[in-house]
Design a protein around this motif. Structure first.
Motif, mmCIF file in Angstrom:
data_model
loop_
_atom_site.group_PDB
_atom_site.id
_atom_site.type_symbol
_atom_site.label_atom_id
_atom_site.label_comp_id
_atom_site.label_asym_id
_atom_site.label_seq_id
_atom_site.Cartn_x
_atom_site.Cartn_y
_atom_site.Cartn_z
ATOM 1 N N ALA A 97 0.815 -1.218 0.000
ATOM 2 C CA ALA A 97 0.000 0.000 0.000
ATOM 3 C C ALA A 97 0.847 1.266 0.000
ATOM 4 O O ALA A 97 0.356 2.341 -0.347
ATOM 5 N N THR A 98 2.117 1.154 0.369
ATOM 6 C CA THR A 98 2.985 2.339 0.443
ATOM 7 C C THR A 98 3.900 2.474 -0.775
ATOM 8 O O THR A 98 4.739 3.364 -0.810
ATOM 9 N N THR A 99 3.785 1.575 -1.743
ATOM 10 C CA THR A 99 4.703 1.587 -2.879
ATOM 11 C C THR A 99 3.981 1.932 -4.174
ATOM 12 O O THR A 99 2.775 1.796 -4.274
ATOM 13 N N ALA A 100 4.767 2.386 -5.138
ATOM 14 C CA ALA A 100 4.217 2.685 -6.469
ATOM 15 C C ALA A 100 4.860 1.750 -7.479
ATOM 16 O O ALA A 100 6.076 1.592 -7.501
ATOM 17 N N LEU A 101 4.033 1.111 -8.289
ATOM 18 C CA LEU A 101 4.520 0.198 -9.317
ATOM 19 C C LEU A 101 3.880 0.526 -10.653
ATOM 20 O O LEU A 101 2.753 1.017 -10.699
ATOM 21 N N ARG A 102 4.592 0.227 -11.705
ATOM 22 C CA ARG A 102 4.024 0.289 -13.046
ATOM 23 C C ARG A 102 3.918 -1.133 -13.558
ATOM 24 O O ARG A 102 4.684 -2.001 -13.158
ATOM 25 N N VAL A 103 2.979 -1.357 -14.455
ATOM 26 C CA VAL A 103 2.877 -2.651 -15.131
ATOM 27 C C VAL A 103 3.321 -2.441 -16.561
ATOM 28 O O VAL A 103 2.879 -1.518 -17.240
ATOM 29 N N ARG A 104 4.245 -3.291 -17.008
ATOM 30 C CA ARG A 104 4.741 -3.251 -18.389
ATOM 31 C C ARG A 104 4.285 -4.515 -19.100
ATOM 32 O O ARG A 104 4.185 -5.564 -18.486
ATOM 33 N N PHE A 105 4.033 -4.406 -20.394
ATOM 34 C CA PHE A 105 3.520 -5.547 -21.155
ATOM 35 C C PHE A 105 4.454 -6.001 -22.267
ATOM 36 O O PHE A 105 4.086 -6.863 -23.047
ATOM 37 N N ASP A 106 5.645 -5.441 -22.338
ATOM 38 C CA ASP A 106 6.558 -5.803 -23.412
ATOM 39 C C ASP A 106 7.845 -6.342 -22.796
ATOM 40 O O ASP A 106 8.502 -5.603 -22.052
ATOM 41 N N PRO A 107 8.228 -7.596 -22.973
ATOM 42 C CA PRO A 107 7.632 -8.578 -23.871
ATOM 43 C C PRO A 107 6.477 -9.354 -23.249
ATOM 44 O O PRO A 107 5.728 -10.026 -23.943
ATOM 45 N N ARG A 108 6.336 -9.294 -21.923
ATOM 46 C CA ARG A 108 5.202 -9.959 -21.281
ATOM 47 C C ARG A 108 4.837 -9.154 -20.044
ATOM 48 O O ARG A 108 5.644 -8.343 -19.566
ATOM 49 N N PRO A 109 3.654 -9.334 -19.472
ATOM 50 C CA PRO A 109 3.256 -8.532 -18.314
ATOM 51 C C PRO A 109 4.217 -8.722 -17.138
ATOM 52 O O PRO A 109 4.595 -9.846 -16.803
ATOM 53 N N ARG A 110 4.599 -7.617 -16.543
ATOM 54 C CA ARG A 110 5.493 -7.671 -15.382
ATOM 55 C C ARG A 110 5.393 -6.352 -14.622
ATOM 56 O O ARG A 110 5.004 -5.333 -15.189
ATOM 57 N N HIS A 111 5.754 -6.383 -13.360
ATOM 58 C CA HIS A 111 5.786 -5.179 -12.534
ATOM 59 C C HIS A 111 7.149 -4.521 -12.663
ATOM 60 O O HIS A 111 8.173 -5.213 -12.698
ATOM 61 N N GLU A 112 7.146 -3.209 -12.697
ATOM 62 C CA GLU A 112 8.385 -2.431 -12.750
ATOM 63 C C GLU A 112 8.297 -1.332 -11.694
ATOM 64 O O GLU A 112 7.213 -0.807 -11.422
ATOM 65 N N PRO A 113 9.436 -0.964 -11.097
ATOM 66 C CA PRO A 113 9.388 0.127 -10.118
ATOM 67 C C PRO A 113 9.093 1.458 -10.807
ATOM 68 O O PRO A 113 9.458 1.657 -11.960
ATOM 69 N N ALA A 114 8.436 2.353 -10.079
ATOM 70 C CA ALA A 114 8.117 3.666 -10.624
ATOM 71 C C ALA A 114 9.305 4.615 -10.533
ATOM 72 O O ALA A 114 9.344 5.628 -11.212
ATOM 73 N N GLY A 115 10.286 4.288 -9.702
ATOM 74 C CA GLY A 115 11.464 5.133 -9.532
ATOM 75 C C GLY A 115 12.632 4.307 -9.042
ATOM 76 O O GLY A 115 12.656 3.084 -9.220
ATOM 77 N N ASP A 116 13.607 4.962 -8.408
ATOM 78 C CA ASP A 116 14.788 4.224 -7.945
ATOM 79 C C ASP A 116 15.129 4.513 -6.480
ATOM 80 O O ASP A 116 16.278 4.461 -6.063
ATOM 81 N N GLY A 117 14.098 4.781 -5.689
ATOM 82 C CA GLY A 117 14.297 4.998 -4.259
ATOM 83 C C GLY A 117 14.026 3.748 -3.448
ATOM 84 O O GLY A 117 13.660 2.696 -3.993
ATOM 85 N N PRO A 118 14.166 3.837 -2.122
ATOM 86 C CA PRO A 118 13.971 2.660 -1.262
ATOM 87 C C PRO A 118 12.563 2.075 -1.344
ATOM 88 O O PRO A 118 12.394 0.860 -1.351
ATOM 89 N N GLY A 119 11.538 2.922 -1.416
ATOM 90 C CA GLY A 119 10.175 2.423 -1.543
ATOM 91 C C GLY A 119 9.946 1.705 -2.857
ATOM 92 O O GLY A 119 9.169 0.748 -2.931
ATOM 93 N N ASP A 120 10.630 2.160 -3.906
ATOM 94 C CA ASP A 120 10.511 1.510 -5.214
ATOM 95 C C ASP A 120 11.115 0.110 -5.184
ATOM 96 O O ASP A 120 10.605 -0.807 -5.836
ATOM 97 N N ALA A 121 12.194 -0.057 -4.419
ATOM 98 C CA ALA A 121 12.804 -1.387 -4.279
ATOM 99 C C ALA A 121 11.817 -2.348 -3.623
ATOM 100 O O ALA A 121 11.638 -3.482 -4.083
ATOM 101 N N LEU A 122 11.157 -1.891 -2.552
ATOM 102 C CA LEU A 122 10.184 -2.761 -1.877
ATOM 103 C C LEU A 122 9.013 -3.058 -2.801
ATOM 104 O O LEU A 122 8.501 -4.178 -2.819
#
Length: 198
Positions: A97-122
């Protein structure tokens, strides 16, 4: 460093494949094989170094960030031990609930971090864990039940029957301890004949 590299494994065991290696490396950070068993996150500097090595150096981590990471690490280990799963899932939900994620679909669906900070790692750890639960690979990640271990290992056996991070290390220790305990109990059982020391 590739953030998904799981690091060296005990007893030559195969590491978790692909992106699941991040979950394994994250959870096993409590035991640095190359530093004689030290917790890589024993202090804030160690946690920051771990993040930076995996490409998450966009913001300085705080003590709260480190504590949240340690709570997530413990929850993942509980899930891998197949214990206290409801409590562990509550922790996962709270961190997610405290993190931000993006979903990418190329080449297949996967989660990606929204940035490069500590919360993005979690966020990435939680996202990869969710992917592994959905595709069934999570079931092959297990925590060694050895009393002084807890190492998260990948069970590559055909029938998923591995129990220990290493049979040579933890398995033999526990089986030896159980054997000695049974022998002591048998000696003290009613009806056992005491041996004379004459």
């Amino acid at each position: 460093m590739d953030p998904f590299l799981p690091g060296r494994q005990p007893a030559g065991r195969s590491p978790a494949p692909g992106r699941l290696g991040l979950v394994q490396a994250f959870t096993n950070s409590f035991w640095d094989l190359d530093a004689g068993g030290a917790d890589e996150w024993a202090d804030l500097a160690g946690y920051q170094a771990w993040l930076a090595a995996r490409g998450f150096a966009g913001a300085r981590a705080s003590e709260d960030d480190r504590e949240r990471a340690i709570a997530l690490r413990g929850a993942i280990r509980l899930l891998a031990l197949r214990r206290d799963e409801a409590e562990a899932r509550r922790t996962l939900d709270a961190v997610a609930a405290t993190t931000a994620l993006r979903v990418r679909f190329d080449p297949r669906p996967r989660h990606e971090p929204a940035g490069d900070g500590p919360g993005d790692a979690l966020g990435l750890v939680v996202g990869v864990l969710a992917e592994a639960m959905a595709d069934g690979t999570w079931e092959r990640l297990k925590a060694c039940p050895g009393p002084h271990c807890g190492w998260l290992f990948y069970d590559a056996s055909r029938n998923r029957s591995s129990q220990w991070c290493s049979m040579r290390i933890c398995g033999n220790r526990v089986k030896g301890r159980q054997f000695r305990e049974r022998a002591r109990n048998a000696e003290g059982a009613p009806g056992s004949v005491a041996q004379s020391s004459d």
